[in-house]
Design a protein around this motif. Structure first.
Motif, short mmCIF file in Angstrom:
data_model
loop_
_atom_site.label_atom_id
_atom_site.label_comp_id
_atom_site.label_asym_id
_atom_site.label_seq_id
_atom_site.Cartn_x
_atom_site.Cartn_y
_atom_site.Cartn_z
N PHE A 199 15.25 4.34 41.09
CA PHE A 199 15.10 4.21 39.64
C PHE A 199 16.35 4.63 38.86
CE2 PHE A 199 11.12 5.27 41.69
CZ PHE A 199 10.36 4.21 41.57
N THR A 200 17.52 4.46 39.71
CA THR A 200 18.69 4.68 39.16
C THR A 200 18.99 3.98 37.65
OG1 THR A 200 19.82 4.62 41.13
CG2 THR A 200 21.30 4.10 39.51
N ILE A 201 18.32 3.01 37.38
CA ILE A 201 18.45 2.57 36.07
C ILE A 201 18.15 3.59 34.97
CG2 ILE A 201 16.11 1.41 36.08
CD1 ILE A 201 18.93 -0.19 34.31
N GLU A 202 17.07 4.39 35.17
CA GLU A 202 16.82 5.32 34.31
C GLU A 202 17.78 6.35 34.08
OE1 GLU A 202 13.38 5.66 32.64
OE2 GLU A 202 13.70 3.44 33.20
N VAL A 203 18.65 6.68 35.09
CA VAL A 203 19.65 7.46 35.02
C VAL A 203 20.59 6.95 33.98
CG1 VAL A 203 21.15 9.03 35.98
CG2 VAL A 203 19.08 8.70 37.21
N ASN A 204 21.09 5.79 34.41
CA ASN A 204 22.05 5.00 33.78
C ASN A 204 21.88 4.49 32.46
OD1 ASN A 204 23.56 2.69 33.11
ND2 ASN A 204 23.72 1.55 34.85
N ARG A 205 20.74 4.42 31.95
CA ARG A 205 20.43 4.16 30.49
C ARG A 205 20.57 5.28 29.81
NH1 ARG A 205 15.59 0.43 30.14
NH2 ARG A 205 14.06 1.18 31.49
N SER A 206 20.01 6.62 30.66
CA SER A 206 20.07 7.83 29.79
C SER A 206 21.69 8.32 29.53
CB SER A 206 19.27 8.90 30.49
OG SER A 206 17.93 8.38 30.77
N LEU A 207 22.33 8.19 30.74
CA LEU A 207 23.70 8.69 30.63
C LEU A 207 24.40 8.05 29.43
CD1 LEU A 207 24.69 9.60 34.28
CD2 LEU A 207 24.30 11.11 32.36
N ARG A 208 23.89 6.57 29.29
CA ARG A 208 24.79 5.98 28.27
C ARG A 208 24.68 6.37 26.76
NH1 ARG A 208 26.52 3.70 24.87
NH2 ARG A 208 27.40 1.65 24.71
N VAL A 209 23.37 7.14 26.52
CA VAL A 209 23.37 7.40 25.21
C VAL A 209 23.24 9.09 25.16
CG1 VAL A 209 22.05 5.38 24.55
CG2 VAL A 209 20.56 7.48 25.44
N LEU A 210 23.57 9.73 26.15
CA LEU A 210 23.33 11.23 25.89
C LEU A 210 25.05 11.71 25.73
CD1 LEU A 210 20.81 11.94 28.93
CD2 LEU A 210 20.53 12.51 26.34
N ASP A 211 24.85 13.03 25.43
CA ASP A 211 26.27 13.56 24.86
C ASP A 211 26.57 14.24 26.37
OD1 ASP A 211 26.22 12.63 22.29
OD2 ASP A 211 24.84 13.96 21.93
N GLY A 212 25.69 15.05 27.15
CA GLY A 212 26.13 15.82 28.14
C GLY A 212 25.12 15.91 29.21
N ALA A 213 25.09 16.45 30.20
CA ALA A 213 24.24 16.44 31.43
C ALA A 213 24.43 17.81 32.34
CB ALA A 213 24.63 15.10 32.44
N VAL A 214 23.21 18.09 32.63
CA VAL A 214 23.08 19.28 33.41
C VAL A 214 22.88 18.53 34.89
CG1 VAL A 214 21.58 21.20 34.20
CG2 VAL A 214 22.22 20.72 31.67
N VAL A 215 23.74 18.93 35.85
CA VAL A 215 23.46 18.08 37.23
C VAL A 215 22.82 19.33 38.11
CG1 VAL A 215 24.59 16.92 39.00
CG2 VAL A 215 25.53 17.06 36.83
N VAL A 216 21.61 19.05 38.75
CA VAL A 216 20.92 19.99 39.58
C VAL A 216 21.13 19.93 40.93
CG1 VAL A 216 18.69 21.18 39.68
CG2 VAL A 216 19.10 20.24 37.47
N PHE A 217 21.19 20.94 41.38
CA PHE A 217 21.33 20.83 43.06
C PHE A 217 20.40 21.71 43.63
CE2 PHE A 217 25.89 18.92 43.18
CZ PHE A 217 26.25 19.39 41.74
#
Ligand code: GTP
Ligand code: MG
Length: 709
Positions: free
Chosen positions: A93-111
């Motif tokens: 479901f990478t496409i969901e991350v792809n399109r979200s990142l395209r329109v967001l201003d920042g990301a919290v990367v969880v580990f």
């Protein structure tokens, strides 16, 4: 209506990670602590039907305990409006991350504190790099046995190559995890319970050191090093500002507000990636993470505007994020269900009101804005207008698809496009009942429109409908959603690999189409050169005819012929990719030539030329990572070799062993069953498409035989 909240008080952020890192669990805590929700639902409880987390509301998500679609929620924190998109971690479901990142201003990367950097973390990280999205890291699951902050940091620095700035240090790990030291505020937070409402105590580093006794010397050592770690953080962060850094070096002092400004500057520009930690499940660290989002993540436009491009994708300008400008928005997601169409958009500039007309610049069509809604996971709320920086959905737009640009009709502009991954696997699809043939194709069409990583084709030879996607799970879920959302039941064939074909070498070829039967005849001759191109270069047609030897009006017919014919190559009928077709010369006849004659000549010329070029069959190669106990590693590696794989790395990861490598997708169907039995259920793997590679000549026949079964 004037703007309700200044742009500076907005944060549009995504939560991204490898599968199971705890994104949905963290989002659920965000909703609870911001007062949006009065109870917390845990992901693993949803399978028993006890309720669902806010963002994993879809039937397929609840059943499997994984996120499939990204879902948006809005929360308020310290006077800021935080729009959060919880994304899926599964590679399909990478496409969901792809399109979200395209329109967001920042990301919290969880580990996951035990696993550290995992394959999908890397993929998502690279996507965020591509879209220049500022990030903070959140090392979650510090309460799990085997959690290692050091291992995670090493992965972030070495595998992601990220300029990590440690802003927090965990106090203890696994069942001794009690809180974290805040290096920026110079204090430690200690919780004495796991309860969601328990407050933390704020103490000095000295007190934390005197009070906390851990069994693990590694954890004790982190606490002993707190003052030194703070010094290190100060130096790195203040280096973002020459004056502040000079002041620190001369006097050893700094201004706390200046320090936050420096971290913010570093984070927004991508020069620093602030790192935090916690355990969302045990309710520790989420409020501090929200503070970090407010303090360090950019507001819309802080990191620059959106690029405006021409039809070929070349950047020709930039649109600043502000209300006082022509309306410009990007559609990043389209959902179709029984209730109609929702087109999710990010507004970059201007104000859009209910009843306005917008121009879909990508398709050259006008769209009326009927209703506008704010989306909260599966709920919507009607609103009258949206402004620069907002994320919303328009109801019942007709022609707009994912990636399209919408703008004020008086000031049309194309915004930078999104890039979508290519599907690597396909299945044949048939309706369960004969009467559903038409319903099936309409439903499939809707699913494909909503998901740019899905394709639908009709096999020209067999007449079968073929669905292509990112992986077995992706296709299975698509068929299942069609049943639950659109009421159409379908059977799926065996999954097959999407092979491709390519020209093996440059070929020059002439084809003459001549037919004389009764009345008027047909005549067309084309002389063409076909050149293999770089991977990803696509199909390029160039018209190099001089002196009208092929009349203008027939050239589009030749181009069309190449595009159509290249869908079925000469090796085994797969799409032919990455070549340049140059039309050099030709001949025509005043009476007998026609567009049809030139199309026939173009198609035949392509077929013969591809056959003559020593064509190649290409197959998708996956990047594979297996994590298991050390005792099983030998068997796993032996098996990868038997599957024509190539090992690139192996070693220790926390308490487990791992191996990484490349393997052809065609050898990997049903791998999970092998791994389960080979490791007595103690193995995990993840697989991501990496590139296409030529199938060795000795394998072509064997593979094709397997495929036709
Ligand atoms: N021990 C522990 N478990 C956690 C923590 N956070 C999440 N989990 C568990 O990890 C599992 C996965 O959590 P999710 O929140 O669904 O993870 P996700 O990142 O949203 O997963 P996908 O959306 O499917 O990629 C669930 O069983 C959670 O209860 C944590 O801090 N500690
Ligand atoms: Mg999730």
């Amino acid at each position: 209506m004037a703007r309700q909240k200044p742009l500076k008080l907005y944060r549009n952020i995504g939560i991204i990670a490898h599968i199971d890192a705890g994104k949905t669990t963290t989002t659920e805590r965000v909703l609870y602590y911001t007062g949006k929700k009065h109870q917390i639902i845990d992901v693993h409880d949803t399978k028993d039907g006890k309720g669902s987390t806010t963002t994993d509301y879809m039937e397929q998500e609840r059943k499997r305990g994984i996120t499939i679609q990204s879902a948006a929620v809005t929360a308020e924190w310290k006077g800021h409006q935080i729009n959060v998109i919880d994304t899926p971690g599964h590679v399909d479901f990478t496409i969901e991350v792809n399109r979200s990142l395209r329109v967001l201003d920042g990301a919290v990367v969880v580990f996951d504190g035990v696993a550290g950097v995992e394959p999908q973390t890397e993929t998502n990280w690279r996507l965020a790099d591509q879209y220049h999205v500022p990030r903070v890291c959140y090392i979650n699951k510090m309460d799990r046995i085997g959690a290692s902050f050091a291992h995670c940091i090493k992965g972030i620095r070495e595998r992601l190559n990220a300029p990590a700035l440690l802003c927090q240090i965990p106090l203890g790990s696994s069942d001794e995890f009690v809180g974290m030291a805040d290096l920026v505020a110079n204090v430690a937070y200690i919780w004495n319970s796991d309860d969601k409402d328990s407050k933390w105590e704020t103490v000095s580093f000295e007190e934390a050191k005197a009070r906390l006794k851990f069994n693990s010397t590694v954890d004790t050592d982190w606490v002993a090093r707190l003052p030194a770690l703070r010094e290190e953080m100060l130096e790195t962060a203040l280096a973002m500002d020459d004056d502040a850094f000079g002041h620190l070096i001369e006097t050893g002092e700094h201004d706390p507000e200046m320090l936050k400004k420096c971290i913010r500057k570093g984070c927004v520009s991508g020069q620093l990636v602030p790192v935090f930690c916690g355990s969302s499940y045990k309710n520790k660290g989420v409020q501090q993470l929200l503070d970090a989002v407010v303090d360090y993540m950019p507001y819309p436009g802080e990191n620059g505007g959106i690029s405006i491009v021409d039809e070929d994708g070349n950047v020709i300008g930039e649109q600043e994020v502000k209300d006082d400008a022509p309306a410009r928005a990007l559609a990043f997601k389209v959902i179709n269900d029984q209730f109609g169409t929702l087109t999710f958009c990010r507004i970059y500039s201007g104000v859009i009101k209910k009843g306005d007309t917008l121009m879909n610049v990508t398709r050259g069509k006008k769209e009326r804005v009927g209703r506008i809604v704010e989306v909260q996971a599966d709920h919507t709320r009607e609103i009258d207008e949206v402004r620069a920086g907002d994320i919303c959905a328009f109801v019942s737009m007709k022609d707009t698809e994912t990636g399209d640009s919408l703008s004020d009709p008086a000031h049309p502009a194309l915004l930078e496009r999104m890039r979508f991954p290519d599907p690597v696997i396909s299945v044949s699809v048939e309706p369960k009942s004969r009467n559903d043939v038409d319903k099936l194709s309409t439903a499939l069409y809707k699913m494909v429109k909503a998901d740019p990583s899905l394709r639908m084709e009709v096999d020209q030879e067999t007449g079968q409908t073929v669905l292509k996607g990112m992986g077995e799970l992706h296709l299975e879920i698509t068929i299942d959603r069609m049943r639950s959302e659109l009421g159409v039941e379908a059977n799926m064939g065996k999954p097959k690999v999407s092979f491709r074909e390519a020209f093996g070498q440059t070929v020059e070829h002439i084809y003459t189409h001549k037919k004389q039967s009764g009345g008027s005849g047909q005549f067309a001759e084309v002389k063409m050169i076909f050149e293999p191109g770089e991977p990803g270069s696509g199909v390029v047609f160039s018209d190099e005819v001089v002196g009208g030897r092929v009349p203008r009006e027939y050239i589009p017919a030749v181009e069309h012929a190449i595009k159509v014919e290249s869908r079925q190559g000469q090796v085994a009928g797969y799409e032919v990719v990455d070549f340049k077709a140059r039309l050099l010369d030709g001949k025509y006849h005043d009476v007998d030539s026609s567009a049809l004659a030139f199309e026939i000549a173009g198609r035949a010329c392509f077929r013969e030329a591809q056959r003559l070029s020593k064509p190649k069959l290409l197959e998708p190669i996956m990047s594979l990572e297996v994590v298991t106990e050390a005792t099983y590693l030998g068997d796993v590696i032996g098996d990868i070799n038997r599957r024509r794989g190539q090992i690139t790395d192996q070693g220790q990861k926390g308490t487990s062993a791992f191996v990484q490598g490349f393997v052809p997708l065609s050898e990997m169907f049903g791998y999970i069953n092998f791994l389960r039995s080979a490791t007595s259920g103690r193995g995990n793997f993840s697989m991501i498409f990496d590139h296409y590679e030529e199938v060795p000549a000795s394998m072509v026949e064997k593979l094709m035989e397997k495929e036709s079964k």
